[in-house]
Motif scaffolding. Structure first.
Motif, PDB file in Angstrom:
ATOM      1  N   VAL A  60      47.881 -41.491 -65.728  1.00 54.83           N
ATOM      2  CA  VAL A  60      47.875 -41.077 -64.330  1.00 54.83           C
ATOM      3  C   VAL A  60      49.181 -40.350 -64.012  1.00 54.83           C
ATOM      4  O   VAL A  60      50.261 -40.930 -64.118  1.00 54.83           O
ATOM      5  CB  VAL A  60      47.719 -42.294 -63.398  1.00 54.83           C
ATOM      6  N   LYS A  61      49.075 -39.091 -63.639  1.00 54.79           N
ATOM      7  CA  LYS A  61      50.241 -38.328 -63.202  1.00 54.79           C
ATOM      8  C   LYS A  61      50.262 -38.342 -61.679  1.00 54.79           C
ATOM      9  O   LYS A  61      49.397 -37.774 -61.016  1.00 54.79           O
ATOM     10  CB  LYS A  61      50.179 -36.889 -63.721  1.00 54.79           C
ATOM     11  N   ARG A  62      51.268 -39.002 -61.123  1.00 54.02           N
ATOM     12  CA  ARG A  62      51.354 -39.194 -59.680  1.00 54.02           C
ATOM     13  C   ARG A  62      52.348 -38.205 -59.081  1.00 54.02           C
ATOM     14  O   ARG A  62      53.517 -38.194 -59.451  1.00 54.02           O
ATOM     15  CB  ARG A  62      51.786 -40.624 -59.362  1.00 54.02           C
ATOM     16  N   LEU A  63      51.883 -37.402 -58.163  1.00 53.09           N
ATOM     17  CA  LEU A  63      52.744 -36.422 -57.517  1.00 53.09           C
ATOM     18  C   LEU A  63      53.851 -37.111 -56.743  1.00 53.09           C
ATOM     19  O   LEU A  63      53.597 -37.977 -55.900  1.00 53.09           O
ATOM     20  CB  LEU A  63      51.931 -35.536 -56.577  1.00 53.09           C
ATOM     21  N   SER A  64      55.088 -36.737 -57.049  1.00 56.53           N
ATOM     22  CA  SER A  64      56.221 -37.307 -56.332  1.00 56.53           C
ATOM     23  C   SER A  64      56.226 -36.839 -54.889  1.00 56.53           C
ATOM     24  O   SER A  64      56.060 -35.655 -54.606  1.00 56.53           O
ATOM     25  CB  SER A  64      57.532 -36.909 -57.027  1.00 56.53           C
ATOM     26  N   LYS A  65      56.406 -37.765 -53.975  1.00 56.47           N
ATOM     27  CA  LYS A  65      56.436 -37.410 -52.545  1.00 56.47           C
ATOM     28  C   LYS A  65      57.682 -36.604 -52.198  1.00 56.47           C
ATOM     29  O   LYS A  65      57.772 -35.997 -51.139  1.00 56.47           O
ATOM     30  CB  LYS A  65      56.369 -38.676 -51.692  1.00 56.47           C
ATOM     31  N   HIS A  66      58.659 -36.606 -53.118  1.00 60.73           N
ATOM     32  CA  HIS A  66      59.905 -35.877 -52.866  1.00 60.73           C
ATOM     33  C   HIS A  66      59.949 -34.554 -53.620  1.00 60.73           C
ATOM     34  O   HIS A  66      60.974 -33.887 -53.653  1.00 60.73           O
ATOM     35  CB  HIS A  66      61.103 -36.740 -53.278  1.00 60.73           C
ATOM     36  N   SER A  67      58.831 -34.188 -54.249  1.00 64.06           N
ATOM     37  CA  SER A  67      58.798 -32.947 -55.018  1.00 64.06           C
ATOM     38  C   SER A  67      58.581 -31.769 -54.085  1.00 64.06           C
ATOM     39  O   SER A  67      57.533 -31.643 -53.449  1.00 64.06           O
ATOM     40  CB  SER A  67      57.670 -33.002 -56.062  1.00 64.06           C
ATOM     41  N   GLY A  68      59.552 -30.876 -54.005  1.00 63.27           N
ATOM     42  CA  GLY A  68      59.464 -29.748 -53.085  1.00 63.27           C
ATOM     43  C   GLY A  68      58.358 -28.779 -53.431  1.00 63.27           C
ATOM     44  O   GLY A  68      57.769 -28.148 -52.565  1.00 63.27           O
ATOM     45  N   GLN A  69      58.039 -28.621 -54.713  1.00 66.27           N
ATOM     46  CA  GLN A  69      57.023 -27.667 -55.136  1.00 66.27           C
ATOM     47  C   GLN A  69      55.803 -28.365 -55.704  1.00 66.27           C
ATOM     48  O   GLN A  69      54.933 -27.749 -56.281  1.00 66.27           O
ATOM     49  CB  GLN A  69      57.619 -26.733 -56.202  1.00 66.27           C
ATOM     50  N   GLY A  70      55.738 -29.693 -55.556  1.00 70.03           N
ATOM     51  CA  GLY A  70      54.718 -30.466 -56.246  1.00 70.03           C
ATOM     52  C   GLY A  70      53.290 -30.129 -55.878  1.00 70.03           C
ATOM     53  O   GLY A  70      52.425 -30.087 -56.744  1.00 70.03           O
ATOM     54  N   VAL A  71      53.016 -29.913 -54.601  1.00 69.53           N
ATOM     55  CA  VAL A  71      51.643 -29.659 -54.165  1.00 69.53           C
ATOM     56  C   VAL A  71      51.105 -28.385 -54.805  1.00 69.53           C
ATOM     57  O   VAL A  71      49.983 -28.340 -55.301  1.00 69.53           O
ATOM     58  CB  VAL A  71      51.562 -29.575 -52.625  1.00 69.53           C
ATOM     59  N   GLU A  72      51.919 -27.333 -54.805  1.00 66.01           N
ATOM     60  CA  GLU A  72      51.477 -26.066 -55.396  1.00 66.01           C
ATOM     61  C   GLU A  72      51.265 -26.218 -56.901  1.00 66.01           C
ATOM     62  O   GLU A  72      50.301 -25.695 -57.453  1.00 66.01           O
ATOM     63  CB  GLU A  72      52.518 -24.977 -55.126  1.00 66.01           C
TER      64      GLU A  72
END
Length: 345
Positions: free
Chosen positions: A77-89
């Motif tokens: 499971v790769k969990r998107l970091s909530k603090h990742s500035g570019q994570g959503v894209e």
């Protein structure tokens, strides 16, 4: 949720929901993909509420966890970091990039989880972790015989050829490195992973340029690191670095030799695999072979090998030199430079 039952679920238009729920302002393409979804409670339970004991590593998007759906069946499971500035894209990019790719040397995307602010990608679990876990460790490297190393090189070459030539679209990975090559459980077959910054080339496009260079120092081709130019030959350069690392068991970055100041790329003499690797890491993109030529060069001793020219980053630079290069890139191209430091898992 049992994995077999999961596979029998009715597929939903996942990308369409991503567009509606996650990516405000973007439009769905005609190639929207179908991808199964996991619910958050299932994933939280399977990871023991994302316990540090189940953490496999940290990727560009965020942490990766081992999850047990049943006693016999595990997933990653790769969990998107909530603090990742570019994570959503990057999350969106990784989903759209590999959901429809099918090759034995690419990691398989099984599904996703989107609930509230949670964004997770679900992959097949690779119990042997990544290539760097073995080749850079003095004890674990003995597990890899020469034949096994050669099999890994060939599998990586086939996976990269598929991305560049045989998939429905041409894909440039842009972040190939030993930590992004996962190994399966039985034969330790290699699987390329982490497509967060990959790019699609369409029609007759052969090269692109970016003002935002992202990658890992030691694996970046010169034209990409300095000018932001990337193509299939950029991936070929990274492949060559990995090939030489597999053979030597030494990292390109941080390589030292008592008799000279060359990097790992400048250290090797000509043998078949080494020569192929050096051909791939030549400074100029036009001199590097296509992956369709690399496979025959590796597998057929009757194929004549070209004499490689000087590799990119032939001489190890000091930190001052590196800062100068990056500074020049910014002044001439407006490049912002993100460097990932590689550590064995």
């Amino acid at each position: 949720m049992h994995i077999h039952c999961f596979y029998n679920m009715v597929f939903v238009h996942f990308i369409y929901f991503i567009v509606l729920l996650c990516f405000t302002g973007s439009r769905a393409s005609k190639e929207d993909l179908e991808l199964p979804q996991f619910d958050f409670h299932t994933i939280a339970t399977a990871t023991d509420n994302f316990s540090s004991r189940n953490k496999l590593g940290e990727g560009g998007l965020g942490p990766v966890y081992k999850a047990k759906l049943t006693q016999e069946e595990s997933i990653a499971v790769k969990r998107l970091s909530k603090h990742s500035g570019q994570g959503v894209e990057e999350f969106k990019n990784e989903v759209t990039m590999i959901a429809n790719l099918q090759h034995r040397n690419l990691v398989k995307l099984l599904g996703c989880c989107i609930e509230g602010k949670e964004r997770m990608l679900i992959y097949e679990y690779m119990p042997n972790k990544s290539l760097d876990f073995f080749i850079f460790d003095q004890n674990r490297k003995v597990v890899l015989s020469w034949q096994k190393r050669f099999d890994i090189i060939m599998g990586l070459a086939r996976g990269l050829l598929y991305l560049h030539q045989d998939s429905r679209v041409r894909i440039i990975h842009r972040d190939l490195k030993s930590s992004n090559i996962l190994l399966d459980d039985e034969l330790m077959n290699p699987k390329i992973s982490d497509f967060g910054i990959a790019r699609i080339f369409r029609n007759n496009q052969s090269e692109a340029k970016t003002k935002r260079v992202i990658g890992t120092y030691g694996y970046l081709s010169p034209e990409y690191a300095i000018d932001g130019k990337f193509s299939v030959k950029s991936d070929v350069f990274s492949f060559g670095v990995i090939l030489l690392e597999i053979i030597s068991g030494r990292k390109n970055r941080g390589f030292h030799h008592p008799d000279h100041y060359h990097s790992l790329l400048g250290h090797f003499e000509v043998l078949r695999c080494i020569q192929v690797g050096l051909s791939c890491v030549q400074k100029l993109p036009k001199d590097r072979p296509e992956m369709s030529s690399v496979l025959p060069m590796l597998s057929n001793e009757g194929v004549a090998l070209p004499q490689p020219k000087e590799p990119g980053f032939f001489t190890e630079r000091s930190s001052v030199d590196i800062d100068t290069i990056i500074g020049e890139g910014r002044s001439h191209t407006g490049t912002t430079f993100t460097i990932t430091m590689v550590e064995a898992r």
